[in-house]
Every structure is written in C-alpha cells, then in structure tokens.
Scaffold this active site. Structure first.
Site, short mmCIF file in Angstrom:
data_model
loop_
_atom_site.label_atom_id
_atom_site.label_comp_id
_atom_site.label_asym_id
_atom_site.label_seq_id
_atom_site.Cartn_x
_atom_site.Cartn_y
_atom_site.Cartn_z
N LYS A 190 0.84 -1.20 0.00
CA LYS A 190 0.00 0.00 0.00
C LYS A 190 0.88 1.24 0.00
O LYS A 190 1.60 1.50 0.96
CB LYS A 190 -0.90 0.05 1.23
CG LYS A 190 -1.92 1.19 1.09
CD LYS A 190 -2.59 1.55 2.40
CE LYS A 190 -1.83 2.59 3.17
NZ LYS A 190 -1.81 3.93 2.55
N GLY A 242 7.16 4.51 8.37
CA GLY A 242 6.26 5.64 8.64
C GLY A 242 6.48 6.16 10.04
O GLY A 242 7.58 6.06 10.59
N SER A 243 5.42 6.69 10.61
CA SER A 243 5.57 7.35 11.91
C SER A 243 5.70 6.34 13.05
O SER A 243 5.18 5.22 12.97
CB SER A 243 4.37 8.26 12.17
OG SER A 243 3.20 7.48 12.18
N THR A 244 6.35 6.76 14.11
CA THR A 244 6.51 5.90 15.28
C THR A 244 5.14 5.57 15.89
O THR A 244 4.90 4.45 16.33
CB THR A 244 7.44 6.58 16.31
OG1 THR A 244 8.72 6.72 15.70
CG2 THR A 244 7.59 5.77 17.58
N VAL A 246 2.20 5.18 14.38
CA VAL A 246 1.52 4.09 13.66
C VAL A 246 2.32 2.80 13.81
O VAL A 246 1.74 1.72 13.97
CB VAL A 246 1.30 4.47 12.17
CG1 VAL A 246 0.73 3.28 11.39
CG2 VAL A 246 0.36 5.65 12.04
N GLY A 247 3.65 2.90 13.84
CA GLY A 247 4.48 1.72 14.05
C GLY A 247 4.11 1.01 15.35
O GLY A 247 4.02 -0.22 15.42
N GLU A 264 10.40 0.65 10.24
CA GLU A 264 11.38 1.71 10.02
C GLU A 264 10.64 3.01 10.31
O GLU A 264 9.76 3.41 9.56
CB GLU A 264 11.89 1.63 8.57
CG GLU A 264 13.23 2.28 8.37
CD GLU A 264 13.14 3.75 8.08
OE1 GLU A 264 13.19 4.55 9.04
OE2 GLU A 264 12.99 4.09 6.90
N CYS A 298 13.20 10.59 7.13
CA CYS A 298 13.21 10.00 8.47
C CYS A 298 14.58 10.16 9.14
O CYS A 298 14.67 10.31 10.34
CB CYS A 298 12.80 8.54 8.42
SG CYS A 298 13.71 7.60 7.21
N GLU A 393 10.07 14.99 16.16
CA GLU A 393 10.29 15.00 14.71
C GLU A 393 9.34 16.03 14.08
O GLU A 393 8.13 15.96 14.28
CB GLU A 393 9.98 13.60 14.18
CG GLU A 393 10.35 13.39 12.75
CD GLU A 393 10.12 11.95 12.27
OE1 GLU A 393 9.08 11.37 12.62
OE2 GLU A 393 10.98 11.44 11.54
P1 NDP Z 1 1.99 7.46 8.83
O1 NDP Z 1 2.82 6.64 9.70
O2 NDP Z 1 0.60 7.73 9.23
O3 NDP Z 1 1.90 6.78 7.36
C1 NDP Z 1 2.78 5.82 6.83
C2 NDP Z 1 1.96 4.79 6.05
O4 NDP Z 1 1.12 4.06 6.94
C3 NDP Z 1 1.02 5.39 5.03
O5 NDP Z 1 0.91 4.53 3.93
C4 NDP Z 1 -0.26 5.46 5.80
O6 NDP Z 1 -1.40 5.57 5.00
C5 NDP Z 1 -0.24 4.16 6.55
N1 NDP Z 1 -1.06 4.11 7.76
C6 NDP Z 1 -1.60 5.14 8.47
N2 NDP Z 1 -2.26 4.65 9.54
C7 NDP Z 1 -2.15 3.31 9.50
C8 NDP Z 1 -2.62 2.24 10.33
N3 NDP Z 1 -3.31 2.47 11.45
N4 NDP Z 1 -2.31 0.99 10.00
C9 NDP Z 1 -1.56 0.74 8.90
N5 NDP Z 1 -1.12 1.68 8.08
C10 NDP Z 1 -1.39 2.96 8.37
O7 NDP Z 1 2.70 8.79 8.52
P2 NDP Z 1 2.00 10.10 7.93
O8 NDP Z 1 2.05 10.01 6.49
O9 NDP Z 1 0.67 10.33 8.51
O10 NDP Z 1 2.95 11.19 8.50
C11 NDP Z 1 2.81 11.58 9.86
C12 NDP Z 1 4.14 11.85 10.47
O11 NDP Z 1 4.89 10.63 10.42
C13 NDP Z 1 4.99 12.82 9.71
O12 NDP Z 1 4.74 14.11 10.08
C14 NDP Z 1 6.37 12.36 10.09
O13 NDP Z 1 6.73 12.93 11.29
C15 NDP Z 1 6.25 10.88 10.25
N6 NDP Z 1 6.71 10.12 9.08
C16 NDP Z 1 7.88 9.45 9.19
C17 NDP Z 1 8.35 8.74 8.12
C18 NDP Z 1 9.62 7.98 8.20
O14 NDP Z 1 10.13 7.53 7.19
N7 NDP Z 1 10.17 7.78 9.36
C19 NDP Z 1 7.69 8.73 6.83
C20 NDP Z 1 6.44 9.45 6.83
C21 NDP Z 1 6.00 10.12 7.93
P3 NDP Z 1 -1.86 7.05 4.55
O15 NDP Z 1 -0.77 7.63 3.77
O16 NDP Z 1 -3.01 6.79 3.70
O17 NDP Z 1 -2.15 7.78 5.80
#
Ligand code: NDP
Length: 781
Positions: A190, A242-244, A246-247, A264, A298, A393
C-alpha cells in the site's frame, strides 16, 4: 545583467522540466486509477484525489482500498506464492533484472511523476530517488541469483504486507519489494495516500516485465487500508515505514499473530560539528541533511549540535547559505527547495514552529512561490536539549540547534532522544570522528557526510526508530525464515506433591542472583520444587516486578560490558565452561532429580555451548560493504543492549546457558528468568558464575512464574530486547507489551526448538544479540 553581477550573485535562470509525458500517461488512464491485483487493474468502489502540492491541482483519482480489495490482493498473492517461491533463484533474478532495466528505461517518466505527486525537486527524484530504485532492483536480482548457494537454509516467509510513506514513494517501494521478491515472497503493497502514482506506474512495469500475476499487488488507499493489511490473517509479514505512532499500533495489532514484523520509523538525528571540521563542507552537508526533500526524511539531520567555540561563526555561514537556497517549482531543475507534500503536513510544520517560544527562529530570507505548499528553510538556535523542537520530529525543513563543549558532552546530547536512526559527525580529526561512531546510539553514522544510501548497506534504526534493516545481506533476514518447520511446543509443568518428603533438614531456598549477589525474593514467597517421585528438592523464590526492576537496574549498571573486548568475553565464557566441567556430576544429578531423566548429556551440551559462544565472541565479524562510493561503508555488529529473557522450560541448564552464552559473547548484560518448572539448575549456576570472573550485573537470574514476569520484562523501558522460549504461551503478551519503547522481541510463537542440536545455537542467536550499525566513511582529498 553584467558579467560582474553574475559572478557576484551566482544567479541563474529557470530550467523547467517538461511534464508533458507524465501528463500524457495520466491522460491515457483517464486520470482514474484502480488497484493492481492479480496482474490486472481492478477499479475501486470509492476514489480520492491525488494533487500536485506545488500548485494544488488535481492529478488523478485514486481508488480507496476496502477490506474486500485487500482480501482479493492477499488471495492473489497467496496463489502466486507457491509457483514464485519454487522458481529457481536464477529465474527470479531474471525478473528482477527485467524490472531494473525497465525502471531505467522509464526513469525520466518516473522522476517527473514522482515530483508532480510529491513536490520534491526534480533534481532529487531524477538524480537520487530513481537511480537508487534501479540500484536496489539490480542488487537484489543478484541476491535472488545467490540465494540457493549462499542462504541454503533460508526459505521465503510467504505473503508480505508492505506499507510505505509519502516521502520517498518509489524508493520505499523498491526497498520493500526488491528483497521480498528476491527471496521468493509475494507482496501486497500500500503506497501512501498522498503519493500513489509511481507505485501504479510500477505496476505497469511489472506487467511489462511479464512478472507472474499476483507476485506484486498494489492496493491504494488511506490508513484504514493499511490497517486492513496489518490485520489480514493471510499475511505472513508486515514491513512498515512511517511514523513511530503508527508503528507502535502495528506492533500491538500484530502481537501474537506469528506475523514477522519490521518497522522503520521516525528519527531526530544529530548532526555534530566539531570546531576542527571543514565548516564549509559541514554547511553544505546540512543543506543535504535537513533541506533535502524539504526535511521530510526519516533520517534528516534535524538536530544540529555544534561546538560552542565556533557556533556563532557556523550559524553565520549557515544563514548566508540559507539566503542562497532557491525555492520554487519542483520541476525547475535549478531549485533546491520544492513543495511540502500536502497542506496537512505544511500545517503540522507551521503549527510546531509557531508554538515554539524557545531560542531564536531564523527563516531563510528567500522568495517562496505564491501558491502551493511551501515552507522556508528554517534554523532555530539557542535551544536546550529538552526543548520540544529538539526532541520531536518536525518532518519539515526546520533545523533545531544547540551547542556542546566536549566530545563527551556531544555524545550525551546526541543520545538524549528516544530515537536512534542516524547521526552525522563532522571533524577533520578522523580519530575523533571514528571514536564517536560507536558511542552514538543509532543505526547509521555518517562521518563527514550525510544521507548516503545504498542497496548494499543496511539501513534502519534502534530504540523508537524501529527494528530490522533494509539493504545488504542483513536486510534479507527480514524476508526469510529457516527452512525447517518447527514442531508445536506443549506447556511443560513441574511436579507437585501434597506432602513432599523432605530431602534435607537444612533450608534449601535457592536465592535469586542480582548484581552479582544472591538476593531473597522481594515478595517473601517461595514455592517447593519437587522431584517426579514427590521428593522435596528445595524451594525457589517467587520473583516479582520489584525483583525484576532490581535486576534490570543491576544490568544497567553493567552496561560497560559492551565495551569489553571479544577476547576478554571469550575468556570469561571459557572460564564458566571450565568451572561447569568441574561440577558435571552435581549438575547432572540436579537435572535428573528435577526431571527424572539423566542429566549428563545436557551438562555436556551446556559446556559445549559455552565453548561455541566463547569461540564466537571474537569471530562474529562485521563487513565492509560494496557500495559505489570512494570510501567505506562498514557494517559493525554492536550489542543490542540489555536483554530480558525467559528461558526454555525443557532443558533447565542448557536452556539458560543457550541464552546467557550469546548475550554475553556479544556484549549484552542479561536478566534471565530460568525454566519455570525446573529452576534449580540455573540457581546452582550462580556458584559457577561467581567463580568465573563474570562482573556483577552482567548475568542476573530471577526465578518465578513466566506468566507473571513476562509483562514486566516486555514493558520495561530500560531493556532493549526481550526473548522468550518459555513453554507458557506468552508470545502475544510479550510482543504487545514491547510497543512501549519498541524494544526488539524474539519469541517462539508456541514452537519447539531442539536445544540439544545446533538448532539451539549459532547465527540466529548472535543476530538477536546484536544490531548492525552502518558507518559511512568517505575518503579522498
Ligand atoms: P503514517 O505513519 O501515518 O503513514 C505511513 C503509512 O502508513 C502510510 O501509507 C499510511 O497511509 C499508513 N497508515 C496510516 N495509519 C495506519 C494504520 N493504522 N495501519 C496501517 N497503516 C497505516 O505517517 P504520515 O504520512 O501520517 O505522517 C505523519 C508523520 O509521520 C509525519 O509528520 C512524520 O513525522 C512521520 N513520518 C515518518 C516517516 C519515516 O520515514 N520515518 C515517513 C512518513 C512520515 P496514509 O498515507 O493513507 O495515511
């Protein structure tokens, strides 16, 4: 403009890249996209718009994936898994190679589409993102080719659910898809809601390459679609970037499911500038560290830590450079700063900076486009390490700065964060820079450089930056499992008797072992340990949360064990083995008294196991990676930290030794809960440890109920890893509780292990006891 003016301003005109081909590709699809499931486009029931953040214009309508879509994609991936995993490595290599070639062929289209959808400068998508994507597929074509010969005991995991963010849309796809496919897995991926387009173009490439249907499936949608993937029972592994926040949710959601997981996550990476650094290079490095991709990285060097004596001069240079950055249309090849991905992210950044009252805020005095999501490069100086913006962050082009005086203080400030993804060190004194590298708590260290990436070098973090590595041989671990199918593990209970016959009139309550001393249980409770024939063998303390806390505190005081040499650790492990050898009969008797079986073979195996880890202590080497750089990328195996472990129940002595061995060999203090039904062999071990020069606190033993101890171990914020081989079914409880500080967990998922064989030792244990740190050291004049 005169020649003199040109030299003074170094100004230049615009160099716009044409969007025509990308627009034509969007038009060809009527600007409406479905999912890619089972090799075909599948339209979605609902859609959402994806927009160009540089001007707010809609690019296309994207399908919102439902649970039914995820179901269909998982079914397609499952169907494809059998044939794909049975293909020869060479055949899979040919597909990956074809994908790499096609990515190269369409590289400009990919770059332009990425820039349109994400807002990143075309210079970056063209010169960094897309070439790295190609490199990843080439590199992993090689891994597919080599798998049978080099990883003969590895099997693919199955269907992998992969969820990626919007900051490097195609690159994150490559990091996830290429190793998964190389190792024979199939995927359901996704992309992020804001940036699905290049993943959909990649789907087209998969079809062009003739990739078998269902090997790659792409389901677009929002977080709910991601959650449906995470929760799907037909998925064997989740890989998330993605974000910590959601992780953490994903850690909880997958707990106890048996799904493999790599995370990650976020970072707040330090960028340390010593007074002897080449300051101009360090300024230029910062442009890459925090303004590359508008700081939406990140591993962005978002915390500047600069030596006090040069701080003012350095800030002045930096401000001059900031005034020369060019923000503008991301498709203009001569701009440095593009658009923030979406108005929502722009608001997050703006709100965080506006809410800050600490320090001094300096926005680059540069013109920004009138429309679109733009934020000026920003420097905030004079912050304390506790300031919100030094800790959180921001994920935008905002650099938070503070100063330090001594190298030791730089390390202290750098490590004062819950994250641990990357760090940059700038000094012309290479001895100093390399001395810093092992002291920084992070997965990556760049020396006089920043943001270097390559498929051959592992990337990933420690602490709340997540676990697992992407890239290199170490990255393949995330997509493989041992070939052998483990048997289920039945719960092992001890023996009891209503009125056990006393063995000895003396008090035989075995103590716990904490900080090098025998300790009574805090609860004051103990329970009898009884032989199969109902004879009382002794009493054992019922360990409580307080005992565990004391043990972790003692282990934390012994953290300097990590700094000892492999040679010394080997000597101590040999010494333990030697002292155990001197008591073979006593231990064998103890084992047979408790279990009713002869204990001789187990004691012998325990001695051999200690020899194995003594041998490994100075042989589990790192590597110098084959990266395309004039310089070194060193993969260093560092201790994982403090380990909490529940020992196997079936082999009371060998089980304890099999966990203490790798922990100690790799430099980790351990808090061990020994076999619950048969704890007395481990409590007898104190005498051996006490006579073997094991420093206080390096091994701590807390007896008691695994079910009671497990949640405390797993949730303890000071522990860095938790292992469980208990026969009590605790995998789910442990994995869920680790979500707090995202410590690494290694649980048996209710499966047995043959501890008497080589299955009970070796690389899997050494890997669990270490983290790979990648240290990049470019060289040259
Ligand atoms: P998220 O962690 O929300 O998104 C990363 C991915 O996870 C996206 O594909 C997102 O979908 C998906 N997602 C969101 N919620 C869920 C869930 N409950 N279960 C499974 N998958 C999910 O990051 P955001 O894009 O919302 O960014 C928010 C903050 O996260 C940023 O401001 C930044 O601080 C941090 N971030 C860190 C990253 C890194 O590489 N370390 C990368 C991106 C963001 P969708 O895009 O549709 O929301």
């Amino acid at each position: 403009m005169t020649v003199q003016e040109i030299f003074e301003t170094m100004d230049y005109g615009t160099a716009p890249e044409s969007a025509a081909e990308a627009m034509a590709w969007l038009d060809k699809h009527d600007r409406v996209f479905g999912h890619f499931i089972g090799g075909v486009a599948v339209s979605g029931a609902a859609q959402f718009a994806t927009k160009n953040p540089a001007n707010g214009q809609e690019l296309a309508q994207i399908a919102q994936g439902s649970a039914a879509d995820v179901d269909a994609a998982v079914a397609a991936a499952r169907k494809a898994f059998g044939p794909w995993s049975k293909l020869s490595g060479h055949k899979r290599a040919r597909y990956l190679y074809a994908l790499a070639r096609l990515l190269q062929k369409h590289s400009r289209l990919f770059a332009v589409l990425e820039t349109l959808d994400n807002g990143k400068p075309i210079r970056e998508s063209r010169d960094i993102d897309i070439p790295l994507v190609q490199r990843h597929f080439y590199y992993h074509a090689g891994m597919a080719q080599l798998m049978e010969a080099e990883l003969p005991d590895a099997a693919p995991l199955g269907v992998c659910g992969q969820i990626i963010p919007w900051n490097f849309p195609l690159l994150m796809l490559a990091w996830k898809v290429a190793p998964a496919l190389a190792m024979g897995n199939t995927v359901v991926l996704k992309p992020a809601e804001y940036t699905s387009l290049t993943a959909l173009l990649f789907a087209q490439i998969c079809a062009e390459a003739g990739l078998p249907e269902g090997v790659v499936n792409i389901v677009t949608g929002d977080g709910a679609t991601g959650a449906a993937i995470v929760d799907h029972p037909g998925i064997d592994k989740i890989a998330f970037t993605g974000s910590t926040e959601v992780g953490r949710k994903i850690r909880e959601a997958t707990a106890g499911s048996g799904k493999a997981l790599t995370l990650e996550l976020g970072g707040k990476s330090p960028y340390i500038v010593f007074e002897d650094a080449d300051l101009d290079s360090a300024v230029e490095g910062l442009v890459d560290a925090i303004w590359f991709n508008q700081g939406q990285v990140c591993c962005a060097g978002s915390r500047l830590i600069v030596q006090e004596g040069i701080a003012d001069a350095f800030y002045a240079k930096l401000k001059t450079r900031m005034a020369n950055l060019r923000a503008g249309d991301p498709l203009d090849k001569s701009i440095d700063i593009g658009a923030i991905v979406d108005p929502v992210q722009l608001k997050t950044i703006t709100d965080m900076v506006d809410a800050n009252t600490d320090g001094e805020t300096h926005h680059a005095p540069i013109p920004l486009p009138d429309q679109g999501c733009f934020y000026p490069p920003t420097l905030i100086t004079g912050l304390s390490t506790a300031s919100h913006l030094m800790q959180e962050e921001i994920f935008g082009p905002v650099l938070a700065a503070t100063t330090f005086r001594t190298p030791a203080e730089a390390v202290q400030i750098a490590n004062q964060t819950r994250y641990g993804l990357a760090a940059s060190v700038w000094s012309e004194n290479i001895n100093l820079a390399l001395d810093m590298a092992p002291k920084l708590v992070s997965g990556i260290v760049w020396v006089n450089a920043t943001n270097l990436f390559d498929a051959a070098a592992g990337f990933g973090g420690v602490r709340e930056s997540g676990f697992g590595r992407e890239g290199g041989w170490e990255g393949l671990r995330a997509y493989t499992k041992p070939k052998a199918t483990p048997k289920p593990l039945a719960q092992i209970t001890g023996y009891s008797a209503d009125a056990p016959s006393p063995a000895d009139p003396l008090d035989r309550t075995a103590k716990m072992y904490v900080g090098g001393k025998q300790a009574r249980p805090d609860s004051g409770y103990s329970r009898p340990v009884v032989s199969p024939k109902g004879k009382l063998l002794g009493h054992v303390g019922q360990g409580s949360r307080k005992d565990l806390r004391n043990a972790v505190e003692a282990a934390a005081k012994a953290r300097s064990w990590a700094k000892t040499t492999g040679h010394l650790r080997a000597q101590i492990l040999y010494y333990i083995a030697e002292n155990l050898s001197a008591r073979v009969d006593a231990f064998a008797k103890r084992l047979s008294d408790m279990t009713g079986k002869s204990g001789v073979a187990e004691v012998d195996a325990s001695i051999s196991r200690l020899f194995s880890y003594a041998a490994w202590a100075d042989k589990y080497d790192g590597a110098a990676k084959g990266v395309p750089l004039r310089g070194l990328a060193l993969a260093i195996n560092e201790p994982v930290g403090l380990i909490g472990a529940l020992a196997p129940d079936d082999v009371p002595l060998l089980g304890a030794v099999s966990l203490i061995g790798p922990a100690l060999a790799m430099g980790n203090p351990i808090v061990l809960a020994p076999s619950e039904p048969f704890p007395l062999a481990a409590t007898d071990l104190y005498q051996v440890l006490e006579t073997s020069d094991v420093p206080a606190g390096v091994v701590n033993i807390v007896t008691g109920s695994h079910a009671e101890l497990a949640p405390t171990l797993a949730s303890h914020l000071e522990l860095d890893a938790v292992w469980s081989f208990s026969s009590t079914d605790l995998s789910g409880v442990i994995e869920a509780q680790t979500a707090g500080n995202l410590k690494r967990s290694w649980v048996n998922n209710g499966k047995a292990r043959d501890w008497m064989s080589t299955d009970g030792e070796g690389r899997a244990f050494l890997q669990a006891a270490t983290e790979v740190k990648t240290v990049w050291v470019p060289y040259g004049e």
